[in-house]
Write a protein that holds these residues in place. Sequence first.
Motif, PDB file in Angstrom:
ATOM      1  N   LEU A   1       0.827  -1.194   0.000  1.00 34.69           N
ATOM      2  CA  LEU A   1       0.000   0.000   0.000  1.00 34.69           C
ATOM      3  C   LEU A   1       0.872   1.259   0.000  1.00 34.69           C
ATOM      4  O   LEU A   1       0.602   2.211  -0.733  1.00 34.69           O
ATOM      5  N   ALA A   2       1.947   1.263   0.788  1.00 31.26           N
ATOM      6  CA  ALA A   2       2.854   2.413   0.828  1.00 31.26           C
ATOM      7  C   ALA A   2       3.534   2.616  -0.525  1.00 31.26           C
ATOM      8  O   ALA A   2       3.648   3.749  -1.003  1.00 31.26           O
ATOM      9  N   GLU A   3       3.949   1.527  -1.165  1.00 33.59           N
ATOM     10  CA  GLU A   3       4.597   1.632  -2.485  1.00 33.59           C
ATOM     11  C   GLU A   3       3.627   2.218  -3.513  1.00 33.59           C
ATOM     12  O   GLU A   3       3.995   3.110  -4.279  1.00 33.59           O
ATOM     13  N   ARG A   4       2.401   1.719  -3.522  1.00 29.45           N
ATOM     14  CA  ARG A   4       1.417   2.203  -4.492  1.00 29.45           C
ATOM     15  C   ARG A   4       1.055   3.663  -4.227  1.00 29.45           C
ATOM     16  O   ARG A   4       0.950   4.469  -5.144  1.00 29.45           O
ATOM     17  N   THR A   5       0.879   4.017  -2.965  1.00 32.98           N
ATOM     18  CA  THR A   5       0.543   5.398  -2.608  1.00 32.98           C
ATOM     19  C   THR A   5       1.672   6.335  -3.021  1.00 32.98           C
ATOM     20  O   THR A   5       1.427   7.403  -3.584  1.00 32.98           O
ATOM     21  N   GLN A   6       2.906   5.932  -2.756  1.00 34.10           N
ATOM     22  CA  GLN A   6       4.049   6.757  -3.145  1.00 34.10           C
ATOM     23  C   GLN A   6       4.124   6.891  -4.668  1.00 34.10           C
ATOM     24  O   GLN A   6       4.390   7.972  -5.191  1.00 34.10           O
ATOM     25  N   ARG A   7       3.863   5.814  -5.395  1.00 26.92           N
ATOM     26  CA  ARG A   7       3.903   5.857  -6.861  1.00 26.92           C
ATOM     27  C   ARG A   7       2.859   6.839  -7.403  1.00 26.92           C
ATOM     28  O   ARG A   7       3.158   7.665  -8.273  1.00 26.92           O
TER      29      ARG A   7
ATOM     30  N   THR B   1       2.209  15.539  -0.582  1.00 27.11           N
ATOM     31  CA  THR B   1       2.788  14.585   0.363  1.00 27.11           C
ATOM     32  C   THR B   1       1.895  13.347   0.396  1.00 27.11           C
ATOM     33  O   THR B   1       0.761  13.376  -0.081  1.00 27.11           O
ATOM     34  N   TRP B   2       2.402  12.284   0.971  1.00 28.26           N
ATOM     35  CA  TRP B   2       1.615  11.060   1.083  1.00 28.26           C
ATOM     36  C   TRP B   2       1.900  10.396   2.420  1.00 28.26           C
ATOM     37  O   TRP B   2       2.921  10.648   3.050  1.00 28.26           O
ATOM     38  N   LYS B   3       0.955   9.544   2.850  1.00 29.27           N
ATOM     39  CA  LYS B   3       1.121   8.786   4.086  1.00 29.27           C
ATOM     40  C   LYS B   3       0.178   7.595   4.067  1.00 29.27           C
ATOM     41  O   LYS B   3      -0.765   7.553   3.277  1.00 29.27           O
ATOM     42  N   VAL B   4       0.437   6.637   4.920  1.00 28.96           N
ATOM     43  CA  VAL B   4      -0.453   5.496   5.134  1.00 28.96           C
ATOM     44  C   VAL B   4      -0.988   5.634   6.547  1.00 28.96           C
ATOM     45  O   VAL B   4      -0.220   5.812   7.494  1.00 28.96           O
ATOM     46  N   ILE B   5      -2.316   5.610   6.686  1.00 25.63           N
ATOM     47  CA  ILE B   5      -2.937   5.765   8.004  1.00 25.63           C
ATOM     48  C   ILE B   5      -3.823   4.558   8.300  1.00 25.63           C
ATOM     49  O   ILE B   5      -4.210   3.821   7.393  1.00 25.63           O
TER      50      ILE B   5
ATOM     51  N   LEU C   1      -6.126   0.010   6.810  1.00 28.15           N
ATOM     52  CA  LEU C   1      -5.073   0.882   6.301  1.00 28.15           C
ATOM     53  C   LEU C   1      -5.540   1.614   5.046  1.00 28.15           C
ATOM     54  O   LEU C   1      -6.210   1.039   4.197  1.00 28.15           O
ATOM     55  N   GLU C   2      -5.162   2.900   4.949  1.00 27.15           N
ATOM     56  CA  GLU C   2      -5.529   3.721   3.797  1.00 27.15           C
ATOM     57  C   GLU C   2      -4.306   4.500   3.340  1.00 27.15           C
ATOM     58  O   GLU C   2      -3.567   5.037   4.157  1.00 27.15           O
ATOM     59  N   GLY C   3      -4.124   4.591   2.026  1.00 26.94           N
ATOM     60  CA  GLY C   3      -3.101   5.451   1.456  1.00 26.94           C
ATOM     61  C   GLY C   3      -3.718   6.817   1.217  1.00 26.94           C
ATOM     62  O   GLY C   3      -4.792   6.927   0.637  1.00 26.94           O
ATOM     63  N   VAL C   4      -3.070   7.881   1.696  1.00 23.30           N
ATOM     64  CA  VAL C   4      -3.600   9.234   1.600  1.00 23.30           C
ATOM     65  C   VAL C   4      -2.590  10.118   0.885  1.00 23.30           C
ATOM     66  O   VAL C   4      -1.414  10.130   1.237  1.00 23.30           O
TER      67      VAL C   4
END
Length: 125
Positions: free
Chosen positions: A27-33, A51-55, A61-64
Amino acid sequence: MSVEMRVDPGAITRLLRLRNGRAGRKLAERTQRVARIAEREAPGSMGDYITWKVIDGPKGLEGVIVCDHPAVRYVLNGTRPHIIRPRRRKALRFEVGGRVVFAKLVHHPGTKPNNFLKRALREGR
């Protein structure tokens, strides 16, 4: 008055396993991409404000991805035709065709929506 808080060790273990586990990393990789694509697609300096984060949201878990540029709403939604007036001076100053122009007001034609965040999300899938 007292407050009692109970910590469920099983919930903490599940959360850590998700966030630090394979699913959380993916999820972090996809959100960052998607955030990097949005930075590239954003007009002007707007990409510098992304900016991005995983919460841990209400459904897990959600990518924001966040863009906190002051004009992002106007870029995403577009604007209607409007009048621009000077705020601090007596006239507006800008360039047209290499010439400096002064005007007391400008009739702006408006802008079309540019939803670069939605495009980044589609491209990042």
